[in-house]
Design an enzyme around this catalytic site. Structure first.
Site, short mmCIF file in Angstrom:
data_model
loop_
_atom_site.label_atom_id
_atom_site.label_comp_id
_atom_site.label_asym_id
_atom_site.label_seq_id
_atom_site.Cartn_x
_atom_site.Cartn_y
_atom_site.Cartn_z
N ASN A 155 0.83 -1.22 0.00
CA ASN A 155 0.00 0.00 0.00
C ASN A 155 0.86 1.26 0.00
O ASN A 155 0.75 2.09 0.89
CB ASN A 155 -0.97 -0.01 1.19
CG ASN A 155 -2.04 1.06 1.06
OD1 ASN A 155 -2.23 1.63 0.00
ND2 ASN A 155 -2.74 1.33 2.16
N ASN B 279 -7.09 -10.86 -3.58
CA ASN B 279 -8.34 -10.18 -3.20
C ASN B 279 -9.53 -11.12 -3.10
O ASN B 279 -10.68 -10.70 -3.30
CB ASN B 279 -8.62 -9.02 -4.17
CG ASN B 279 -8.17 -7.68 -3.59
OD1 ASN B 279 -8.44 -7.38 -2.43
ND2 ASN B 279 -7.47 -6.90 -4.38
N ASP C 14 -1.63 -10.43 -3.78
CA ASP C 14 -2.92 -10.06 -3.22
C ASP C 14 -3.97 -10.45 -4.25
O ASP C 14 -4.20 -9.73 -5.21
CB ASP C 14 -2.95 -8.56 -2.94
CG ASP C 14 -4.30 -8.08 -2.41
OD1 ASP C 14 -5.20 -8.93 -2.20
OD2 ASP C 14 -4.46 -6.86 -2.22
N ASP D 114 -2.56 -2.36 5.43
CA ASP D 114 -3.65 -3.14 6.02
C ASP D 114 -3.48 -4.64 5.75
O ASP D 114 -4.30 -5.44 6.18
CB ASP D 114 -5.02 -2.66 5.53
CG ASP D 114 -5.10 -2.42 4.03
OD1 ASP D 114 -4.07 -2.60 3.34
OD2 ASP D 114 -6.17 -2.06 3.54
N HIS D 115 -2.40 -5.00 5.07
CA HIS D 115 -2.06 -6.39 4.83
C HIS D 115 -0.82 -6.79 5.63
O HIS D 115 0.03 -5.94 5.93
CB HIS D 115 -1.74 -6.63 3.35
CG HIS D 115 -2.91 -6.47 2.43
ND1 HIS D 115 -3.56 -7.54 1.83
CD2 HIS D 115 -3.55 -5.35 1.99
CE1 HIS D 115 -4.53 -7.09 1.07
NE2 HIS D 115 -4.55 -5.77 1.14
N TYR E 250 -1.60 -8.62 -8.49
CA TYR E 250 -2.49 -7.80 -7.69
C TYR E 250 -3.85 -7.83 -8.40
O TYR E 250 -4.11 -7.07 -9.33
CB TYR E 250 -1.95 -6.37 -7.57
CG TYR E 250 -2.86 -5.42 -6.83
CD1 TYR E 250 -3.51 -5.80 -5.66
CD2 TYR E 250 -3.07 -4.11 -7.30
CE1 TYR E 250 -4.34 -4.93 -4.98
CE2 TYR E 250 -3.90 -3.23 -6.62
CZ TYR E 250 -4.53 -3.65 -5.47
OH TYR E 250 -5.37 -2.78 -4.80
N GLU F 281 0.47 -3.30 -4.93
CA GLU F 281 -0.05 -1.96 -4.66
C GLU F 281 1.08 -1.00 -4.30
O GLU F 281 1.03 -0.28 -3.31
CB GLU F 281 -1.14 -1.98 -3.59
CG GLU F 281 -2.11 -0.82 -3.73
CD GLU F 281 -3.35 -0.92 -2.84
OE1 GLU F 281 -4.14 0.05 -2.87
OE2 GLU F 281 -3.53 -1.94 -2.14
#
Length: 262
Positions: free
Chosen positions: A11, A152, A150, A252-253, A107, A36
């Site tokens: 992030n 998701n 990620d 947040d990961h 991603y 990200e």
């Protein structure tokens, strides 16, 4: 040869470069896949990482959005960078390590808030991305490969804090889980993390919206490490560094790790 690989949605690699450095210093994975990154490749602070032994990097970047990079102590040669679903996004990079292993770093699109492609274009893009990814690996028939990132999607009931409550929440809906399963089947990919940790709740993401993220523990396992069957049995020591979610100004990961003896 033994090597450790980690995957982390950072992030913003420039904003959180100190966190990347900390992970490199404390865990020292041989290969670190970031998602990200939110940065053009040329603006990633590679000199900071080179000083810690990560002298090789391949990546795709965009200003302020998306972006994937592989930082490696081992030589790595770029082999692919695909724009699935023709989104024009930097969401995939692949490279072959000096030991002959190909690493795919993804991603996957998050998919927005509504799990309905008729009213939410982003959800449709996510499903289309996964469909094209399925077809790509079905045609490629990968060998000696690792897929990380990620993705998701939290596919299993114990990959989310409450299966029933999240069935209609993007990242755990049945249609997403089915699409991800088709991707996994297309390359006969083995979920290395769940191979090592087959039972129990397991998360890699906790929302910024929860101030007491650790206490509430409403997590999801969105970050994955897969391997082709020819090398999956060489994988071990899978773990998620949960405490990294609590570092100062965190992503947040949390980072996910696996070691391969090849």
């Amino acid at each position: 040869m033994s090597f450790t690989l980690a995957t982390w949605n950072i992030n913003s690699v420039r904003l959180r470069a100190p966190l990347v450095q900390r992970l490199m210093e404390e865990d020292a994975p041989d290969v670190l896949c970031l998602q990200e990154c939110k940065s053009p490749v040329e603006k990633i602070p590679v000199e900071l990482f080179q000083a810690l032994g990560y002298t090789h990097m391949i990546g795709r970047g965009q200003k302020g959005y998306n972006g994937v990079a592989i930082l490696s102590k081992l030589p790595i040669e770029e082999t692919a960078s695909e724009d699935f679903a023709a989104l024009g996004h930097a969401r995939h990079i692949a490279g072959r390590l000096s030991n002959g292993v190909t690493v795919h770093n993804f991603y996957i699109p998050a998919g927005g808030d509504e799990p309905n492609r008729e009213i939410n274009e982003k959800f449709g893009q996510k499903l289309d991305y996964l469909t094209e990814l399925r077809d790509y690996f079905h045609a490629q028939k990968p060998e000696k490969a690792i897929l990380v990132g990620d993705l998701n999607i939290a596919p299993r009931e114990d990959d989310v804090w409450d299966h029933k409550k999240l069935l209609k929440i993007v990242s755990h809906t049945p249609i997403e889980v089915e699409h991800l399963a088709q991707v996994q089947d297309s390359g006969a990919w083995v979920d290395v993390t769940r191979q090592d940790i087959p039972q129990g709740l397991l998360y890699s993401w906790w929302s910024y919206r929860a101030k007491d993220w650790d206490g509430a523990d409403k997590g999801r396992r969105l970050d994955h490490i897969w391997a082709t069957p020819d090398i999956s049995n060489a994988a071990h020591s899978s773990r998620i560094r949960r405490d990294a979610r609590g570092w100062e100004k965190p992503s947040d990961h949390a980072p996910v790790f696996a070691t391969f003896d090849l």
